[in-house]
Motif scaffolding. Structure first.
Motif, PDB file in Angstrom:
ATOM      1  N   VAL A   7     -33.642 -17.068 -22.640  1.00  0.00           N
ATOM      2  CA  VAL A   7     -33.216 -17.496 -21.315  1.00  0.00           C
ATOM      3  C   VAL A   7     -34.234 -17.075 -20.271  1.00  0.00           C
ATOM      4  O   VAL A   7     -34.575 -15.912 -20.157  1.00  0.00           O
ATOM      5  CB  VAL A   7     -31.835 -16.891 -20.967  1.00  0.00           C
ATOM      6  N   GLY A   8     -34.710 -18.026 -19.560  1.00  0.00           N
ATOM      7  CA  GLY A   8     -35.465 -17.785 -18.368  1.00  0.00           C
ATOM      8  C   GLY A   8     -36.835 -17.183 -18.507  1.00  0.00           C
ATOM      9  O   GLY A   8     -37.370 -16.677 -17.542  1.00  0.00           O
ATOM     10  N   ARG A   9     -37.450 -17.228 -19.654  1.00  0.00           N
ATOM     11  CA  ARG A   9     -38.780 -16.637 -19.787  1.00  0.00           C
ATOM     12  C   ARG A   9     -39.786 -17.389 -18.890  1.00  0.00           C
ATOM     13  O   ARG A   9     -40.666 -16.770 -18.315  1.00  0.00           O
ATOM     14  CB  ARG A   9     -39.233 -16.674 -21.239  1.00  0.00           C
ATOM     15  N   ASP A  14     -38.318 -11.667 -15.105  1.00  0.00           N
ATOM     16  CA  ASP A  14     -37.800 -10.841 -16.204  1.00  0.00           C
ATOM     17  C   ASP A  14     -36.500 -10.139 -15.838  1.00  0.00           C
ATOM     18  O   ASP A  14     -35.586 -10.044 -16.657  1.00  0.00           O
ATOM     19  CB  ASP A  14     -38.841  -9.801 -16.625  1.00  0.00           C
ATOM     20  N   GLY A  17     -33.705 -12.706 -15.809  1.00  0.00           N
ATOM     21  CA  GLY A  17     -33.472 -13.120 -17.189  1.00  0.00           C
ATOM     22  C   GLY A  17     -32.744 -12.045 -17.974  1.00  0.00           C
ATOM     23  O   GLY A  17     -31.873 -12.337 -18.800  1.00  0.00           O
ATOM     24  N   ARG A  21     -29.188 -12.428 -19.839  1.00  0.00           N
ATOM     25  CA  ARG A  21     -29.001 -12.072 -21.253  1.00  0.00           C
ATOM     26  C   ARG A  21     -27.887 -11.042 -21.435  1.00  0.00           C
ATOM     27  O   ARG A  21     -27.073 -11.143 -22.349  1.00  0.00           O
ATOM     28  CB  ARG A  21     -30.316 -11.556 -21.846  1.00  0.00           C
TER      29      ARG A  21
END
Length: 151
Positions: A7-9, A14, A17, A21
């Motif tokens: 998700v969201g990398r 970070d 994300g 997570r």
């Protein structure tokens, strides 16, 4: 796996994300545990209802046997032929309360835990004072007001 950890990398930073997570992991753990508690409670519930008539008949036979024994001074020993399982009842109650506790766990965060710890410390007279948080402009204003003391 890729949904949770990927998700969201590319889209989110970070930190954001990581929050996503953690939230998805909380949802998964919560869902599995609540479903488990509900299924076990339902199995115990069906067990109680399916055996209810048998237990009522056994109890009626025990009461009648005890009455006959008292009236006729018989030496017949009276036993309960079928009785509910206390373990199943305890398990059902545990699962129902467990599901309630799990549902309330959504409000348990680090900040709410810290707030409760602070309240308990203040209630019992401990050192529970909140640290004073000043905004930057307030801090500058206080330092400016005290500039004469510093010189």
């Amino acid at each position: 796996g890729d949904i949770i950890w990927g998700v969201g990398r590319e889209v989110l930073p970070d930190k954001a994300g990581g929050k996503v997570r953690r939230t998805v992991c909380r949802i998964l753990v919560f869902s599995v545990l609540v479903v488990l508690c509900v299924v076990v409670a339902l199995v115990c519930h069906f067990y109680r209802f399916s055996r209810k008539v048998v237990w009522e008949v056994a109890l009626k036979e025990l009461v009648l046997c005890n009455l006959r024994q008292q009236l006729k001074d018989g030496l017949q020993e009276c036993n309960l032929s079928s009785k509910p399982s206390l373990t199943m009842l305890e398990l059902e109650l545990l699962c129902m309360f467990g599901a309630g506790i799990l549902c309330s766990s959504w409000v348990w965060t680090r900040s709410s835990f810290n707030s409760w710890m602070l309240a308990v410390k203040q209630l019992f007279g401990g050192e529970g004072g909140r640290p004073v948080k000043l905004r930057k402009h307030q801090l500058i204003a206080q330092a400016f007001a005290k500039r004469a003391e510093l010189q």
